[in-house]
Structure formats: C-alpha cells, structure tokens
Design a protein around this motif. Structure first.
Motif, short mmCIF file in Angstrom:
data_model
loop_
_atom_site.label_atom_id
_atom_site.label_comp_id
_atom_site.label_asym_id
_atom_site.label_seq_id
_atom_site.Cartn_x
_atom_site.Cartn_y
_atom_site.Cartn_z
N GLU A 142 108.51 86.39 -57.75
CA GLU A 142 109.15 86.08 -56.49
C GLU A 142 108.63 87.03 -55.41
O GLU A 142 108.06 88.07 -55.73
N ILE A 143 108.84 86.64 -54.15
CA ILE A 143 108.41 87.45 -53.02
C ILE A 143 109.62 87.79 -52.16
O ILE A 143 110.36 86.90 -51.77
N ASP A 144 109.80 89.06 -51.87
CA ASP A 144 110.87 89.51 -50.99
C ASP A 144 110.40 89.26 -49.55
O ASP A 144 109.47 89.91 -49.08
N PRO A 145 111.03 88.33 -48.83
CA PRO A 145 110.59 88.02 -47.47
C PRO A 145 110.76 89.19 -46.50
O PRO A 145 110.10 89.23 -45.45
N ASN A 146 111.61 90.14 -46.83
CA ASN A 146 111.79 91.30 -45.97
C ASN A 146 110.62 92.29 -46.09
O ASN A 146 110.48 93.18 -45.25
N LEU A 147 109.81 92.13 -47.12
CA LEU A 147 108.66 93.01 -47.32
C LEU A 147 107.32 92.30 -47.10
O LEU A 147 106.29 92.96 -46.93
N CYS A 148 107.32 90.97 -47.11
CA CYS A 148 106.07 90.21 -46.98
C CYS A 148 105.63 90.14 -45.52
O CYS A 148 106.38 89.70 -44.65
N THR A 149 104.40 90.57 -45.27
CA THR A 149 103.80 90.47 -43.94
C THR A 149 102.60 89.53 -43.95
O THR A 149 101.83 89.51 -43.00
N GLU A 150 102.43 88.77 -45.03
CA GLU A 150 101.24 87.95 -45.23
C GLU A 150 99.99 88.81 -45.16
O GLU A 150 98.93 88.36 -44.75
N CYS A 151 100.14 90.06 -45.49
CA CYS A 151 99.07 91.08 -45.50
C CYS A 151 98.59 91.45 -44.10
O CYS A 151 97.60 92.16 -43.95
N ILE A 152 99.29 90.99 -43.06
CA ILE A 152 98.95 91.40 -41.69
C ILE A 152 99.08 92.92 -41.63
O ILE A 152 100.04 93.49 -42.11
N GLY A 153 98.08 93.54 -41.04
CA GLY A 153 98.03 94.99 -40.95
C GLY A 153 97.20 95.60 -42.07
O GLY A 153 96.69 96.70 -41.93
#
Length: 86
Positions: free
Chosen positions: A32-43
C-alpha cells in the motif's frame, strides 16, 4: 496526486525500496502507499520510481488524492526540509 497500488499487485517487493519517501509498506494482502508521504517522486526524480520498477503496472494515480505539482513539491519540502530537489 498520490499513487496507489491496485489488487493486481503480486507482492514482488520491488516497489517498497524504490520509494524515496518510504511511502510504500506491506498491507494486509498487498503493498500500500501512504498518500500523506507520496509525492510521485517529485523533488527526487522525474518519474515515480515505483511505477518504473513495477512488473505488473499496478500503480496508477489515486483519484482520491488529487494534488498539483506545486502541492507535491510543497509536500516534498515538508518531508525533506534540508534536502535540495533532485
């Protein structure tokens, strides 16, 4: 936009270590992916690393967490206040 992992996940274990934000974790049945931590790797990267390594292409955009690139970059800066963008 956060990403999410669908039921097609085969638990191959390649996405979790690829995530620079440690947003991916083993759920009850699949990763699963925590949406509060996912930035789609931006940065960090130009493209989401989990999508790049997934052999079954089961990591689309999560329609419940729509964010602009500016919002994702702001999240990156909150998560990594001392890190310069990649």
């Amino acid at each position: 936009m956060a990403l999410h992992i669908t039921d097609e996940c085969i638990n191959c274990d390649v996405c979790e270590p690829a995530c620079p934000n440690q947003a991916i974790y083993q759920g009850e049945e699949i990763y699963e992916i925590d949406p509060n931590l996912c930035t789609e790797c931006i940065g960090h990267y130009d493209v989401p690393q989990c999508q790049q390594v997934c052999p079954v292409d089961c990591i689309p955009i999560n329609p419940n967490f729509i964010e602009t690139k500016a919002e994702l970059m702001a999240k990156f800066h909150r998560l990594h206040p001392n890190q310069k963008t990649g």
